[in-house]
Scaffold this motif. Structure first.
Motif, short mmCIF file in Angstrom:
data_model
loop_
_atom_site.label_atom_id
_atom_site.label_comp_id
_atom_site.label_asym_id
_atom_site.label_seq_id
_atom_site.Cartn_x
_atom_site.Cartn_y
_atom_site.Cartn_z
N ARG A 1 25.83 41.60 0.13
CA ARG A 1 26.06 40.22 -0.31
C ARG A 1 26.29 39.34 0.92
O ARG A 1 27.43 39.09 1.32
CB ARG A 1 27.27 40.16 -1.25
N LEU B 1 26.32 36.26 1.57
CA LEU B 1 27.11 35.05 1.46
C LEU B 1 28.60 35.29 1.69
O LEU B 1 29.35 34.37 2.02
CB LEU B 1 26.90 34.43 0.07
N ARG B 2 29.04 36.55 1.55
CA ARG B 2 30.45 36.86 1.73
C ARG B 2 30.92 36.51 3.15
O ARG B 2 32.08 36.14 3.35
CB ARG B 2 30.71 38.34 1.44
N PHE C 1 30.09 33.87 4.98
CA PHE C 1 30.46 32.46 5.00
C PHE C 1 31.70 32.19 4.17
O PHE C 1 32.52 31.33 4.49
CB PHE C 1 29.30 31.60 4.51
N GLU C 2 31.85 32.94 3.08
CA GLU C 2 33.04 32.77 2.24
C GLU C 2 34.30 33.18 2.99
O GLU C 2 35.36 32.54 2.86
CB GLU C 2 32.88 33.59 0.96
N VAL D 1 21.74 34.10 5.20
CA VAL D 1 22.87 33.57 4.45
C VAL D 1 22.62 32.13 4.03
O VAL D 1 23.01 31.71 2.94
CB VAL D 1 24.18 33.65 5.27
N PHE E 1 20.80 31.97 0.76
CA PHE E 1 21.66 32.25 -0.38
C PHE E 1 22.57 31.06 -0.68
O PHE E 1 22.76 30.67 -1.82
CB PHE E 1 22.52 33.50 -0.10
N ALA E 2 23.14 30.50 0.37
CA ALA E 2 24.14 29.45 0.21
C ALA E 2 23.54 28.18 -0.37
O ALA E 2 24.12 27.53 -1.25
CB ALA E 2 24.82 29.16 1.53
N THR E 3 22.37 27.78 0.14
CA THR E 3 21.80 26.50 -0.27
C THR E 3 21.02 26.58 -1.58
O THR E 3 20.68 25.55 -2.15
CB THR E 3 20.86 25.97 0.84
N ARG F 1 22.13 28.51 -4.28
CA ARG F 1 22.99 28.83 -5.42
C ARG F 1 23.57 27.57 -6.05
O ARG F 1 23.67 26.52 -5.40
CB ARG F 1 24.11 29.77 -5.00
N MET G 1 29.38 25.08 -2.31
CA MET G 1 28.87 25.86 -1.19
C MET G 1 30.01 26.15 -0.22
O MET G 1 30.98 25.39 -0.14
CB MET G 1 27.75 25.10 -0.48
N PRO G 2 29.92 27.26 0.54
CA PRO G 2 30.96 27.55 1.52
C PRO G 2 31.12 26.41 2.52
O PRO G 2 30.14 25.75 2.89
CB PRO G 2 30.45 28.82 2.21
#
Length: 524
Positions: free
Chosen positions: A224, A226-227, A229-230, A250, A253-255, A257, A261-262
């Protein structure tokens, strides 16, 4: 470690972000106690001053314990990839080959289920360790500190021994070059500790500076992305690092979802290294990450290699990406990787050793107090390629007003009809034409039997599954390459969007060559 464990035992050294919501924090006192435990285990199996020790673990607390425990016992830690899904035979061969190359007596594992029998190599896990105290080993600056293995981008990984003084020099160059301040900075990464950028950047440099490092398992990032950036947002991280391809993965994934966003506004240094930085993809990346709060000025390009520790050049802090167009390859943009770190020097030279002028393409050579002296192998020490105290890196590039611009590996240069072509140039065209459809590209040249020229295959990892879309994309790429005078014989659409990489995460053109040769898609 001894000093910090005595003076500030509760001070946090590293927080492992996997598992519990707030992670598991390891203090200096915790790390020292665990290291003493591991040191006792190493001593029990015959590890003495200068004995190499393999450490085959993911980013877990026991890696920290085993790494520093090897030092406390007088040994020399040599981090290698963990077993993961390898079969008994594959893992046994890996351990046997690397142990014989460096003369290792033991291997530290995170779990006893990973153990395999290798003659002369004792397998240790935490549950097999005896209780023990600090053995009291000391080491001078000329004694070995670590052994790290190259990524093997052009073949078999090489064993690189680095002295205590070399590691101290490299670690302090990171701390000073990034202006690390433990009062304000938090470093966050998923890079594996067995990789030079992960080890130096997120274990050794934070340890030297007293900066908290928040670490995610590499496997968690891969499952995963994106984790990463989270975690940055949760802990307010100010420093992070990764290959450019990881940032791009990443960002997608981020942009894409739905929902919040993170928030990356806390990041002041987003270092990019470990692979060639594609100028076209970098521009798209900076645009896609801007809505997340990552400023262009925070992106910092770097160049280095395991043979000197990790870092050779760093771009200026706060400048952001800088590109130049290479005169001998019109239309090809190259990203600047900054200037030599204090105490080191970089030059570009011809095959005959002549130092080249600005913007002349040639071989990158480095002078550094931390450069290795010999590679280790089962057959004995191997002298690295060099020229009068300069280490030849195997990479090619050019200088411009004191800044280094890196193009890629010399071994990957494609020769067609006597003319030389850069694979990165072909790959950059594919990225420009395909845009978001092209996740990764690898250009490979291979000489056919009886021929003095090479045939060129372009491997593409794309997001468009439809065959008609792929045909249109292939035609457009061919037309663009031909219009720029670049060679192409075959375009191969690969299964999956992720490229073939080395164990250290770098694009491996060698792996593509082997794959295509096995399929007889390139005559060998």
């Amino acid at each position: 470690m001894r000093r910090r464990a005595s003076e500030t035992p509760t001070l946090a050294l590293v927080r492992f972000a996997d598992g519990l919501e707030d992670g598991v924090t390891m203090s200096w006192g915790d790390a020292y106690a665990l290291a003493c435990h591991w040191a006792a285990g190493f001593r029990a199996v015959g590890v003495t001053q200068g004995t190499p020790v393999l450490i085959s673990m993911a980013n877990v607390p026991d890696f920290v314990g085993a790494f520093f425990g090897a030092h406390l016992a007088g040994g020399v830690p040599a981090p290698i990839p963990p077993r993961r899904q390898a079969t008994d035979n594959i893992f046994r061969d890996r351990l046997s080959n690397r142990a014989s190359a460096i003369g290792a007596r033991a291997v530290a594992l995170a779990d006893s289920v990973e153990a395999v029998a290798v003659p002369g190599l004792a397998a240790l896990t935490r549950d097999t360790l005896p209780m023990g105290t600090d053995p009291g080993a000391r080491a001078g600056t000329e004694e070995l500190c670590i052994i790290q293995f190259t990524s093997g981008t052009s073949g078999t990984a090489k064993a690189i021994p680095l002295q205590q003084g070399a590691v101290a020099y490299q670690t302090n160059r990171i701390v000073s070059g990034l202006r690390v301040d433990p009062a304000r900075d938090v470093a966050t990464s998923w890079l594996p500790y067995y990789h030079d950028m992960g080890l130096f950047g997120f274990l050794l440099a934070p340890a030297i500076s007293g900066t908290l490092s928040v670490i995610l398992r590499t496997e968690s990032f891969l499952r995963r992305p994106l984790r990463w950036f989270e975690i940055i947002e949760r802990v307010g991280a100010t420093i992070t690092a990764a290959p450019p391809s990881a940032y791009a993965a990443v960002a997608r994934f981020a942009t894409s979802r739905r929902g919040p966003m993170p928030d990356l506004r806390s990041i002041r240094v987003a270092l990019m290294g470990a692979e060639v930085i594609d100028a076209t993809q970098l521009e798209a990346l900076t645009e896609s990450l801007a809505p997340l709060g990552l400023s262009r000025e925070a992106i910092l390009a770097a160049y280095g290699l395991a043979e000197i520790g990790v870092v050779a050049t760093l771009a200026p802090l706060g400048r952001g990406p800088y590109t130049r167009t290479l005169a001998v390859h019109p239309g090809m943009k190259v990203v600047g990787c900054g200037y030599p770190v204090e105490g080191s020097a970089v030059r570009v030279q011809s095959p005959s050793g002549r130092v080249l002028e600005d913007e002349e393409l040639g071989r990158i050579a480095i002078q550094s107090p931390s450069r290795l002296r010999t590679y280790l192998s089962g057959a004995g020490p191997i002298t690295p390629p060099g020229d009068g105290g300069w280490l030849l890196t195997g990479d090619q590039g050019f200088m411009a007003k004191g800044e280094l611009f890196v193009l890629g590996r010399e071994d990957d240069v494609i020769v067609v009809g006597g003319a030389k072509f850069l694979p990165e140039e072909i790959e950059q065209v594919a990225s420009e034409v395909g845009g978001s459809k092209v996740r990764a590209a690898a250009a490979i040249g291979k000489r056919s039997l009886g021929s003095s020229t090479q045939r060129v295959t372009l491997a593409l990892h794309v997001t468009c599954p439809d065959s008609e879309d792929r045909d249109c994309l292939a035609l457009a790429i061919r037309q663009a390459l031909v219009s720029r005078g670049l060679p192409i014989d075959h375009i191969e659409f690969m299964t999956g969007t992720a490229p073939l990489r080395t164990t250290n995460g770098k694009l491996s053109r060698e792996a593509y060559r082997e794959l295509f040769a096995a399929r007889n898609e390139i005559d060998g």
